[in-house]
Motif scaffolding. Sequence first.
Motif, PDB file in Angstrom:
ATOM      1  N   LEU A  47     -34.154 -54.966  41.001  1.00 36.55           N
ATOM      2  CA  LEU A  47     -33.570 -56.042  41.996  1.00 36.55           C
ATOM      3  C   LEU A  47     -34.732 -56.736  42.487  1.00 36.55           C
ATOM      4  O   LEU A  47     -35.666 -56.182  43.006  1.00 36.55           O
ATOM      5  CB  LEU A  47     -32.636 -55.523  43.145  1.00 36.55           C
ATOM      6  N   TYR A  48     -34.442 -58.089  42.787  1.00 38.36           N
ATOM      7  CA  TYR A  48     -35.459 -58.974  43.497  1.00 38.36           C
ATOM      8  C   TYR A  48     -35.709 -58.631  44.678  1.00 38.36           C
ATOM      9  O   TYR A  48     -34.699 -58.314  45.600  1.00 38.36           O
ATOM     10  CB  TYR A  48     -35.123 -60.471  43.112  1.00 38.36           C
ATOM     11  N   ASN A  49     -36.824 -58.606  45.197  1.00 39.87           N
ATOM     12  CA  ASN A  49     -37.124 -58.234  46.650  1.00 39.87           C
ATOM     13  C   ASN A  49     -38.452 -59.155  47.107  1.00 39.87           C
ATOM     14  O   ASN A  49     -39.545 -58.885  46.424  1.00 39.87           O
ATOM     15  CB  ASN A  49     -37.511 -56.775  46.792  1.00 39.87           C
ATOM     16  N   TRP A  60     -40.838 -57.905  35.925  1.00 36.87           N
ATOM     17  CA  TRP A  60     -40.604 -59.526  36.288  1.00 36.87           C
ATOM     18  C   TRP A  60     -41.737 -60.272  35.563  1.00 36.87           C
ATOM     19  O   TRP A  60     -41.194 -61.207  35.345  1.00 36.87           O
ATOM     20  CB  TRP A  60     -40.895 -59.369  37.805  1.00 36.87           C
ATOM     21  N   ALA A  86     -23.535 -59.521  38.819  1.00 37.08           N
ATOM     22  CA  ALA A  86     -25.036 -59.187  39.648  1.00 37.08           C
ATOM     23  C   ALA A  86     -26.249 -59.292  38.920  1.00 37.08           C
ATOM     24  O   ALA A  86     -27.303 -59.835  39.282  1.00 37.08           O
ATOM     25  CB  ALA A  86     -24.735 -58.073  40.685  1.00 37.08           C
ATOM     26  N   PRO A  87     -26.116 -58.817  37.605  1.00 38.21           N
ATOM     27  CA  PRO A  87     -27.528 -58.472  37.032  1.00 38.21           C
ATOM     28  C   PRO A  87     -28.009 -60.054  36.616  1.00 38.21           C
ATOM     29  O   PRO A  87     -28.982 -60.065  36.362  1.00 38.21           O
ATOM     30  CB  PRO A  87     -26.978 -57.499  35.718  1.00 38.21           C
ATOM     31  N   LYS A  89     -27.213 -62.853  38.206  1.00 36.60           N
ATOM     32  CA  LYS A  89     -27.789 -63.559  39.320  1.00 36.60           C
ATOM     33  C   LYS A  89     -29.265 -62.817  39.627  1.00 36.60           C
ATOM     34  O   LYS A  89     -30.126 -63.655  40.056  1.00 36.60           O
ATOM     35  CB  LYS A  89     -26.714 -63.244  40.475  1.00 36.60           C
ATOM     36  N   ASN A  90     -29.505 -61.500  39.612  1.00 35.19           N
ATOM     37  CA  ASN A  90     -30.739 -60.975  39.897  1.00 35.19           C
ATOM     38  C   ASN A  90     -31.888 -61.672  38.794  1.00 35.19           C
ATOM     39  O   ASN A  90     -32.750 -61.954  39.083  1.00 35.19           O
ATOM     40  CB  ASN A  90     -30.777 -59.707  39.428  1.00 35.19           C
ATOM     41  N   ALA A  91     -31.474 -61.693  37.640  1.00 34.10           N
ATOM     42  CA  ALA A  91     -32.616 -62.441  36.513  1.00 34.10           C
ATOM     43  C   ALA A  91     -32.537 -63.689  36.905  1.00 34.10           C
ATOM     44  O   ALA A  91     -33.799 -64.375  36.960  1.00 34.10           O
ATOM     45  CB  ALA A  91     -31.818 -62.466  35.086  1.00 34.10           C
ATOM     46  N   ASP A  93     -32.797 -65.064  39.897  1.00 38.17           N
ATOM     47  CA  ASP A  93     -33.351 -64.955  41.267  1.00 38.17           C
ATOM     48  C   ASP A  93     -34.984 -64.372  40.652  1.00 38.17           C
ATOM     49  O   ASP A  93     -36.163 -65.146  41.190  1.00 38.17           O
ATOM     50  CB  ASP A  93     -32.981 -64.167  42.275  1.00 38.17           C
ATOM     51  N   VAL A  94     -35.111 -63.645  39.819  1.00 39.33           N
ATOM     52  CA  VAL A  94     -36.466 -63.070  39.427  1.00 39.33           C
ATOM     53  C   VAL A  94     -37.186 -64.337  38.734  1.00 39.33           C
ATOM     54  O   VAL A  94     -38.365 -64.482  39.051  1.00 39.33           O
ATOM     55  CB  VAL A  94     -36.310 -61.933  38.594  1.00 39.33           C
TER      56      VAL A  94
END
Length: 187
Positions: A47-49, A60, A86-87, A89-91, A93-94
């Motif tokens: 998950l992007y952080n 990443w 969600a996965p 959107k995570n990709a 964002d990453v």
Amino acid sequence: MAGTRDVAVIVGSLRKDSLNRKLALALAGLAPPALKLGIVEIGRLPLYNQDEDANPPPAWTDFRARIRAADAVLFVTPEYNRSIPAPLKNAIDVGSRPYGQSAWSGKPGAVVSASPGAIGGFGANHHLRQSLVFLDVPAMQQPEAYIGGADKLFDAAGGIANDGTRKFLSGYMTAFAAWIETIIGGR
Ligand SMILES: Cc1cc2nc3c(=O)[nH]c(=O)nc-3n(C[C@H](O)[C@H](O)[C@H](O)COP(=O)(O)O)c2cc1C
């Protein structure tokens, strides 16, 4: 027309028997020879952080490098609760970070959504397009692809069972090839 174009395909579902994954594979078979489609996996991206930007996980950096190397991106996604899973959107964002170094910028894109439901993931398709505007991914406007009844789309070999839909998807990929050249032709 330039040589072969490398199209990174992002599938929004992680499910083993995903209809969208099957559709992505079918699209690879229907695309004109100028397009080489390959699925870029997103299921194991942490998950992007933002705290990790200084020392990013290899998953990443590998993903960002793969997107950077691609000529274009094709999204094939289900709709979850009228938005994107969600996965996916995570990709997105990453790939968009660190700030100022987005891997997505300027890549020609296209969005296909598929659902067993009648409206073919329209909500997810357009939520995704909202992010693509911000990410400077010029997304093909026409034809649009909202594939309803996706649970009845495939024959036993994973091909598109219906002639009309097969022709539509083949035309979609031909239009995408032309769109890619409109955006990056000469490069
Ligand atoms: C959490 C969740 C939310 C869903 N929300 C929607 C929705 O908003 N619209 C829709 O058409 N289908 C929705 N579905 C049904 C999916 O379209 C269906 O499960 C589809 O097969 C998922 O795509 P896949 O086969 O590629 O995994 C939802 C499914 C899940 C698991």
